[in-house]
Design a protein around this motif. Structure first.
Motif, PDB file in Angstrom:
ATOM      1  N   THR A   4       2.627 -29.758  87.905  1.00 23.72           N
ATOM      2  CA  THR A   4       3.325 -29.108  89.274  1.00 23.72           C
ATOM      3  C   THR A   4       3.839 -27.705  88.818  1.00 23.72           C
ATOM      4  O   THR A   4       3.445 -26.670  89.458  1.00 23.72           O
ATOM      5  CB  THR A   4       4.285 -30.308  89.611  1.00 23.72           C
ATOM      6  OG1 THR A   4       5.210 -30.255  88.208  1.00 23.72           O
ATOM      7  CG2 THR A   4       4.007 -31.371  89.764  1.00 23.72           C
ATOM      8  N   ALA A  64       2.408 -23.467  89.357  1.00 24.67           N
ATOM      9  CA  ALA A  64       3.169 -22.713  90.260  1.00 24.67           C
ATOM     10  C   ALA A  64       3.928 -21.415  89.737  1.00 24.67           C
ATOM     11  O   ALA A  64       3.675 -20.247  90.353  1.00 24.67           O
ATOM     12  CB  ALA A  64       4.285 -23.529  91.126  1.00 24.67           C
ATOM     13  N   THR A 102      10.202 -33.460  92.233  1.00 19.68           N
ATOM     14  CA  THR A 102      11.289 -33.311  93.258  1.00 19.68           C
ATOM     15  C   THR A 102      12.315 -34.253  92.911  1.00 19.68           C
ATOM     16  O   THR A 102      13.642 -34.103  93.124  1.00 19.68           O
ATOM     17  CB  THR A 102      10.606 -33.714  94.518  1.00 19.68           C
ATOM     18  OG1 THR A 102       9.462 -32.785  95.069  1.00 19.68           O
ATOM     19  CG2 THR A 102      11.517 -33.823  95.723  1.00 19.68           C
ATOM     20  N   ARG A 126       6.708 -30.382  94.254  1.00 22.25           N
ATOM     21  CA  ARG A 126       6.018 -30.292  95.537  1.00 22.25           C
ATOM     22  C   ARG A 126       4.662 -30.212  95.330  1.00 22.25           C
ATOM     23  O   ARG A 126       3.663 -30.431  96.192  1.00 22.25           O
ATOM     24  CB  ARG A 126       6.586 -29.450  96.642  1.00 22.25           C
ATOM     25  CG  ARG A 126       6.350 -27.888  96.308  1.00 22.25           C
ATOM     26  CD  ARG A 126       7.119 -27.102  97.245  1.00 22.25           C
ATOM     27  NE  ARG A 126       8.634 -26.878  96.850  1.00 22.25           N
ATOM     28  CZ  ARG A 126       9.288 -26.011  97.338  1.00 22.25           C
ATOM     29  NH1 ARG A 126       8.865 -25.472  98.340  1.00 22.25           N
ATOM     30  NH2 ARG A 126      10.821 -25.884  96.746  1.00 22.25           N
ATOM     31  N   ALA A 127       4.329 -29.478  94.087  1.00 15.21           N
ATOM     32  CA  ALA A 127       2.703 -29.035  94.236  1.00 15.21           C
ATOM     33  C   ALA A 127       1.916 -29.896  93.240  1.00 15.21           C
ATOM     34  O   ALA A 127       2.260 -29.801  91.932  1.00 15.21           O
ATOM     35  CB  ALA A 127       2.651 -27.475  93.779  1.00 15.21           C
ATOM     36  N   THR A 128       1.076 -30.369  93.572  1.00 13.22           N
ATOM     37  CA  THR A 128      -0.092 -31.148  92.677  1.00 13.22           C
ATOM     38  C   THR A 128      -1.415 -30.903  92.790  1.00 13.22           C
ATOM     39  O   THR A 128      -2.314 -31.428  92.107  1.00 13.22           O
ATOM     40  CB  THR A 128       0.211 -32.796  92.798  1.00 13.22           C
ATOM     41  OG1 THR A 128      -0.381 -32.963  94.180  1.00 13.22           O
ATOM     42  CG2 THR A 128       1.642 -33.207  92.525  1.00 13.22           C
ATOM     43  N   THR A 129      -1.657 -29.959  93.615  1.00 14.19           N
ATOM     44  CA  THR A 129      -3.099 -29.424  94.096  1.00 14.19           C
ATOM     45  C   THR A 129      -3.194 -28.016  93.905  1.00 14.19           C
ATOM     46  O   THR A 129      -2.196 -27.463  93.983  1.00 14.19           O
ATOM     47  CB  THR A 129      -3.747 -30.036  95.325  1.00 14.19           C
ATOM     48  OG1 THR A 129      -2.904 -29.176  96.168  1.00 14.19           O
ATOM     49  CG2 THR A 129      -3.410 -31.560  95.424  1.00 14.19           C
ATOM     50  N   ARG A 162      -4.213 -25.848  95.975  1.00 15.66           N
ATOM     51  CA  ARG A 162      -3.795 -25.100  97.177  1.00 15.66           C
ATOM     52  C   ARG A 162      -2.167 -25.326  97.178  1.00 15.66           C
ATOM     53  O   ARG A 162      -1.599 -24.242  97.698  1.00 15.66           O
ATOM     54  CB  ARG A 162      -4.280 -25.881  98.490  1.00 15.66           C
ATOM     55  CG  ARG A 162      -3.907 -25.253  99.640  1.00 15.66           C
ATOM     56  CD  ARG A 162      -4.571 -26.180 101.105  1.00 15.66           C
ATOM     57  NE  ARG A 162      -5.899 -25.364 100.707  1.00 15.66           N
ATOM     58  CZ  ARG A 162      -6.801 -26.006 101.802  1.00 15.66           C
ATOM     59  NH1 ARG A 162      -6.465 -26.703 103.105  1.00 15.66           N
ATOM     60  NH2 ARG A 162      -8.080 -25.565 101.704  1.00 15.66           N
ATOM     61  N   GLN A 163      -1.551 -26.347  96.753  1.00 18.76           N
ATOM     62  CA  GLN A 163      -0.340 -26.640  96.771  1.00 18.76           C
ATOM     63  C   GLN A 163       0.467 -25.500  95.738  1.00 18.76           C
ATOM     64  O   GLN A 163       1.572 -24.987  95.991  1.00 18.76           O
ATOM     65  CB  GLN A 163       0.117 -28.104  96.595  1.00 18.76           C
ATOM     66  CG  GLN A 163      -0.161 -29.049  97.660  1.00 18.76           C
ATOM     67  CD  GLN A 163      -0.122 -30.380  97.304  1.00 18.76           C
ATOM     68  OE1 GLN A 163       0.279 -30.930  95.998  1.00 18.76           O
ATOM     69  NE2 GLN A 163       0.165 -31.140  98.301  1.00 18.76           N
ATOM     70  N   HIS A 164      -0.400 -25.345  94.519  1.00 18.87           N
ATOM     71  CA  HIS A 164       0.243 -24.374  93.676  1.00 18.87           C
ATOM     72  C   HIS A 164       0.433 -23.084  94.170  1.00 18.87           C
ATOM     73  O   HIS A 164       1.405 -22.365  93.921  1.00 18.87           O
ATOM     74  CB  HIS A 164      -0.742 -24.387  92.110  1.00 18.87           C
ATOM     75  CG  HIS A 164      -0.670 -25.734  91.550  1.00 18.87           C
ATOM     76  ND1 HIS A 164      -1.953 -26.012  90.930  1.00 18.87           N
ATOM     77  CD2 HIS A 164       0.447 -26.876  91.500  1.00 18.87           C
ATOM     78  CE1 HIS A 164      -1.505 -27.335  90.357  1.00 18.87           C
ATOM     79  NE2 HIS A 164      -0.205 -27.552  90.630  1.00 18.87           N
ATOM     80  N   THR A 194       0.713 -22.310  97.270  1.00 16.60           N
ATOM     81  CA  THR A 194       1.873 -22.132  98.306  1.00 16.60           C
ATOM     82  C   THR A 194       3.363 -22.168  97.496  1.00 16.60           C
ATOM     83  O   THR A 194       4.111 -21.276  97.998  1.00 16.60           O
ATOM     84  CB  THR A 194       2.070 -23.483  99.311  1.00 16.60           C
ATOM     85  OG1 THR A 194       0.735 -23.362  99.881  1.00 16.60           O
ATOM     86  CG2 THR A 194       2.993 -23.252 100.100  1.00 16.60           C
ATOM     87  N   ALA A 195       3.325 -23.132  96.769  1.00 17.13           N
ATOM     88  CA  ALA A 195       4.793 -23.181  95.741  1.00 17.13           C
ATOM     89  C   ALA A 195       4.964 -21.772  94.952  1.00 17.13           C
ATOM     90  O   ALA A 195       5.838 -21.216  94.939  1.00 17.13           O
ATOM     91  CB  ALA A 195       4.627 -24.337  94.855  1.00 17.13           C
TER      92      ALA A 195
END
Length: 507
Positions: free
Chosen positions: A283, A287, A443, A459-462, A464-466, A468-469
């Motif tokens: 996570t 990020a 979180t 909040r980020a585990t993929t 794409r989420q990395h 964004t975060a």
């Protein structure tokens, strides 16, 4: 008879085509179906949240992979659904070396930076600052109490002055009892000089006892606005009065300063991760790595330290060396640390700590692979000593221990004007004169300690989420550099955390 229905467990597999283990996001009770791809297998035993579960069979003696890299060797045959930890996973052998340095192709950030400046202070020499502090710098532990007296009295007298973030005593317990001219003596002088000359320090008053080994003229002559010597002025009370008079003059200058746009090329961020957990590499650290890459792409400076924690993934940093000389310096650094640790009967394999292992981290290689992620993907441009000035744009590797206060002290002395620190347990830390943005790995931790932690990294585990975060964290970093106070600053942390690296004999 009704039988309890156990919800299926879907472990997070970071590199599905390569990894042998996945991360259990929530506790997996024994016999719970562990879902991987189109199939499922029962968990062989209760598996705590954050621990590893095997997603395929691994024979005894064979490597086990996570993050797409080897994290250890199977001690026994491991079957799908098995809990993978200390009982069946041992350390992998050290990397034997990489041979010739592989030339790198051109680097590009994962996404383009969204900001090109922060609102800071321009110093007369052109450097950019994120804060305005007046530092009271004791040369020796014997003058540390007087330094604190000065800082406390100055705080009462000048609190609320526009543009003044504080008057701080940079107290430490060194400066005497060491041999003059030794590496430890030089390291302390380099550290204090770096603090006194720091961009976030608008002015510095040095407090000397008078008879110490660490004489102010040896390291601080060009850094101090003035020096007050306790034995020369007639004792403690006289020294406090003299120093307060000097502080008042500096405060008058601060009243004229205003924040203005400063290019991100003048921002230097130090990266810390002293109390990560099994979630760090999944996570928060990736990020933070995206945010670091964005700053590098904007022309800024990023500093990575904690060499013992990186030992198991040093081959990855070596591959990112900007040239063969940097690669050779990384090799030299690792060799030095192995010898340094062995002198005390220890070694690089003393990590992970018991806290790491309780949280699911099994081997140093696993911990290191997660730790290196917070440095993003940019090339390693330079390797510097502890507390050396960081002047080159891009990613710099600094020779620091992994312990947060000691590592942060070296980075701040090297010129870091902001710190980003990942926490998996909720450790409390500040580092004035440099603001520290705290990032949680989950979180749940962020919600439990929202009064202490600045950014929810859980909040980020993929991938794409990395991204964004990481972009959101980059924005938060720029906002903090522009004056947004961190939680640690609001709570008053940062005056007790200066911890120069203690090296060499105490005589």
């Amino acid at each position: 008879m009704n039988r309890e229905v156990v919800a299926p467990v879907r472990p997070l597999v970071l590199c599905p085509d390569v990894d042998d283990v996945g991360l259990v996001l929530g506790e997996a009770p024994g016999r719970a179906p562990v879902v991987v791809g189109d199939g499922a297998m029962p968990a062989a035993a209760d598996i705590p949240a954050g621990h590893k579960v095997a997603v395929r069979a691994v024979a005894a003696g064979q490597p086990v992979r996570k993050h797409g890299e080897v994290i250890g060797v199977a001690l026994t045959d491991i079957g799908p659904g098995d809990h993978v930890h200390l009982h069946n996973l041992g350390p992998a052998p050290d990397y034997a070396g990489e041979g010739a340095w592989p030339a790198r192709s051109a680097w590009a950030p994962p996404v383009a930076p969204t900001r090109d400046h922060f609102l800071g202070y321009r110093r007369p020499d052109g450097r950019g600052a994120t804060r305005n502090y007046i530092a009271i710098v004791p040369t020796v532990n014997c003058s540390a109490t007087v330094a604190r007296m000065v800082a406390q009295a100055a705080h009462r007298e000048h609190a609320g002055v526009p543009g003044l973030d504080g008057v701080i005593a940079l107290s430490h317990d060194l400066g005497c009892g060491m041999a003059e001219g030794t590496p430890g003596d030089g390291l302390l002088r380099r550290t204090l000089h770096g603090y006194a000359m720091h961009p976030n320090v608008m002015g510095a008053v040095v407090i000397s006892l008078g008879c110490e080994i660490n004489q102010p003229g040896n390291a601080l002559a060009d850094a101090a606005d003035t020096t007050v010597t306790i034995q020369d002025v007639g004792g403690t009370a006289a020294a406090v009065r003299a120093a307060l008079a000097q502080v008042a003059e500096l405060v008058a200058d601060i009243r004229t300063l205003r924040r203005a746009p400063v290019p991100l090329t003048e921002l230097t961020i130090g990266l810390l991760c002293g109390d990560g957990d099994a979630w760090s590499g999944t996570t928060a650290n990736p990020a933070v790595g995206v945010a670091a890459d964005l700053l590098v792409a904007a022309g800024g400076r990023v500093v990575l330290g904690g060499i013992p924690q990186l030992h198991g993934a040093a081959h990855l940093l070596r591959r990112r060396a900007a040239d063969s000389r940097v690669a050779a310096r990384i090799d030299e650094l690792l060799a030095w640390w192995r010898e340094y640790a062995s002198c005390d009967g220890a070694g690089p394999d003393v990590e992970p700590s018991w806290e790491d292992r309780a949280g699911g981290i099994t081997t140093l290689r696993e911990k290191s692979l997660a730790a290196v992620l917070k440095a993003g993907t940019a090339p390693v441009e330079r390797v510097v000593r502890y507390a050396d000035p960081v002047t080159r744009a891009g990613l710099t590797l600094m020779d620091t221990p992994g312990h947060d206060p000691v590592s942060a002290t070296g980075m701040v002395a090297g010129g870091a004007t902001l710190l980003a620190s990942v926490t998996g347990t909720g450790s409390l830390f500040g580092s004035r004169p440099t603001p520290c943005v705290r990032v949680s790995t989950t979180t749940g931790l962020y919600q439990a300690m929202s009064g202490d932690i600045d950014f929810d990294g859980g909040r980020a585990t993929t991938s794409r989420q990395h991204l964004t975060a990481g972009r959101l964290l980059f924005e938060a970093i720029v906002d903090t550099a522009s004056g947004l106070p961190t939680k640690a600053e609001q709570l008053g942390f940062g005056t007790e955390e200066i911890t120069p690296w203690r090296m060499g004999a105490v005589l």
